[in-house]
Design a protein around this motif. Structure first.
Motif, PDB file in Angstrom:
ATOM      1  N   UNK A   3     -21.992 -55.421 -10.470  1.00  0.00           N
ATOM      2  CA  UNK A   3     -22.398 -55.115  -9.099  1.00  0.00           C
ATOM      3  C   UNK A   3     -23.864 -55.468  -8.954  1.00  0.00           C
ATOM      4  N   UNK A   4     -24.157 -56.154  -7.895  1.00  0.00           N
ATOM      5  CA  UNK A   4     -25.557 -56.458  -7.614  1.00  0.00           C
ATOM      6  C   UNK A   4     -25.900 -55.896  -6.250  1.00  0.00           C
ATOM      7  N   UNK A   5     -27.111 -55.573  -6.082  1.00  0.00           N
ATOM      8  CA  UNK A   5     -27.551 -55.025  -4.801  1.00  0.00           C
ATOM      9  C   UNK A   5     -29.051 -55.045  -4.742  1.00  0.00           C
ATOM     10  N   UNK A   6     -29.530 -54.646  -3.633  1.00  0.00           N
ATOM     11  CA  UNK A   6     -30.983 -54.591  -3.505  1.00  0.00           C
ATOM     12  C   UNK A   6     -31.345 -53.305  -2.815  1.00  0.00           C
ATOM     13  N   UNK A   7     -32.357 -52.699  -3.311  1.00  0.00           N
ATOM     14  CA  UNK A   7     -32.867 -51.472  -2.714  1.00  0.00           C
ATOM     15  C   UNK A   7     -34.247 -51.760  -2.183  1.00  0.00           C
ATOM     16  N   UNK A   8     -34.431 -51.518  -0.926  1.00  0.00           N
ATOM     17  CA  UNK A   8     -35.740 -51.723  -0.315  1.00  0.00           C
ATOM     18  C   UNK A   8     -36.343 -50.377  -0.004  1.00  0.00           C
ATOM     19  N   UNK A   9     -37.528 -50.166  -0.460  1.00  0.00           N
ATOM     20  CA  UNK A   9     -38.206 -48.921  -0.144  1.00  0.00           C
ATOM     21  C   UNK A   9     -39.168 -49.161   1.005  1.00  0.00           C
ATOM     22  N   UNK A  10     -39.586 -48.080   1.638  1.00  0.00           N
ATOM     23  CA  UNK A  10     -40.553 -48.218   2.724  1.00  0.00           C
ATOM     24  C   UNK A  10     -41.890 -48.718   2.198  1.00  0.00           C
ATOM     25  N   UNK A  11     -42.130 -48.587   0.893  1.00  0.00           N
ATOM     26  CA  UNK A  11     -43.382 -49.069   0.326  1.00  0.00           C
ATOM     27  C   UNK A  11     -43.409 -50.587   0.232  1.00  0.00           C
ATOM     28  N   UNK A  12     -42.248 -51.236   0.364  1.00  0.00           N
ATOM     29  CA  UNK A  12     -42.202 -52.689   0.277  1.00  0.00           C
ATOM     30  C   UNK A  12     -43.097 -53.324   1.326  1.00  0.00           C
ATOM     31  N   UNK A  13     -43.190 -52.712   2.494  1.00  0.00           N
ATOM     32  CA  UNK A  13     -44.025 -53.235   3.558  1.00  0.00           C
ATOM     33  C   UNK A  13     -45.478 -53.345   3.114  1.00  0.00           C
ATOM     34  N   UNK A  14     -45.889 -52.451   2.233  1.00  0.00           N
ATOM     35  CA  UNK A  14     -47.277 -52.446   1.811  1.00  0.00           C
ATOM     36  C   UNK A  14     -47.546 -53.429   0.679  1.00  0.00           C
ATOM     37  N   UNK A  15     -46.491 -53.871  -0.008  1.00  0.00           N
ATOM     38  CA  UNK A  15     -46.676 -54.785  -1.117  1.00  0.00           C
ATOM     39  C   UNK A  15     -46.954 -56.174  -0.577  1.00  0.00           C
ATOM     40  N   UNK A  16     -48.110 -56.665  -0.862  1.00  0.00           N
ATOM     41  CA  UNK A  16     -48.537 -57.944  -0.313  1.00  0.00           C
ATOM     42  C   UNK A  16     -49.675 -58.464  -1.160  1.00  0.00           C
ATOM     43  N   UNK A  17     -49.910 -59.740  -1.057  1.00  0.00           N
ATOM     44  CA  UNK A  17     -51.054 -60.290  -1.772  1.00  0.00           C
ATOM     45  C   UNK A  17     -52.358 -59.897  -1.079  1.00  0.00           C
ATOM     46  N   UNK A  18     -52.280 -59.414   0.135  1.00  0.00           N
ATOM     47  CA  UNK A  18     -53.461 -58.996   0.887  1.00  0.00           C
ATOM     48  C   UNK A  18     -53.452 -57.479   1.012  1.00  0.00           C
ATOM     49  N   UNK A  19     -54.465 -56.797   0.475  1.00  0.00           N
ATOM     50  CA  UNK A  19     -54.478 -55.329   0.549  1.00  0.00           C
ATOM     51  C   UNK A  19     -54.856 -54.830   1.943  1.00  0.00           C
ATOM     52  N   UNK A  20     -54.299 -53.696   2.326  1.00  0.00           N
ATOM     53  CA  UNK A  20     -54.662 -53.077   3.604  1.00  0.00           C
ATOM     54  C   UNK A  20     -56.129 -52.671   3.598  1.00  0.00           C
ATOM     55  N   UNK A  21     -56.542 -52.025   2.499  1.00  0.00           N
ATOM     56  CA  UNK A  21     -57.891 -51.480   2.417  1.00  0.00           C
ATOM     57  C   UNK A  21     -58.910 -52.553   2.042  1.00  0.00           C
ATOM     58  N   UNK A  22     -60.110 -52.359   2.571  1.00  0.00           N
ATOM     59  CA  UNK A  22     -61.256 -53.218   2.246  1.00  0.00           C
ATOM     60  C   UNK A  22     -61.033 -54.688   2.572  1.00  0.00           C
TER      61      UNK A  22
END
Length: 128
Positions: A3-22
């Protein structure tokens, strides 16, 4: 059986090469219902994790606020600004500040920060 699947957390939105802070986030688009206004002013926002605040420039005036951030939820409280009137950019600044008061979530994709009220896109920024 595999079985394969994917779980997306709400934190995924924050994962980026560009940080929110600074990061200096330059305002590029203001959305109003189905209308989109391109912005070419010096408006920007920066987030400070340690101070729990955000601030920047609305196009004419400096502004600041306290912020609460939890996963991809964000709120801006006690927004304040200097009070100069700048004819050429006043409408953009007023729209920016009005929408900022209604933001309750964000997403970062590549170098674009999007601020929403629920599912409605309000503001788009580009990382500098």
């Amino acid at each position: 059986m595999i079985l394969t699947g994917s779980c997306k957390s709400s934190k995924e939105t924050m994962l980026s090469s560009t940080p929110l802070y600074n990061t200096k986030w330059s305002l590029k688009k203001i959305h109003d219902n189905s209308n989109e206004e391109m912005v070419n002013t010096k408006a920007f926002i920066r987030f400070d994790k340690e101070k729990g605040s955000a601030g920047g420039n609305g196009s004419c005036n400096s502004f600041g606020s306290s912020t609460t951030i939890n996963a991809n939820e964000v709120s801006f409280k006690n927004i304040f600004s200097t009070k100069m009137y700048c004819e050429a950019v006043q409408q953009i600044e007023t729209s920016f500040f009005n929408r900022l008061e209604n933001v309750n979530r964000f997403g970062i994709k590549d170098k674009i920060l999007s601020l929403y009220h629920d599912k409605e896109l309000l503001l788009e920024f580009s990382a500098e």
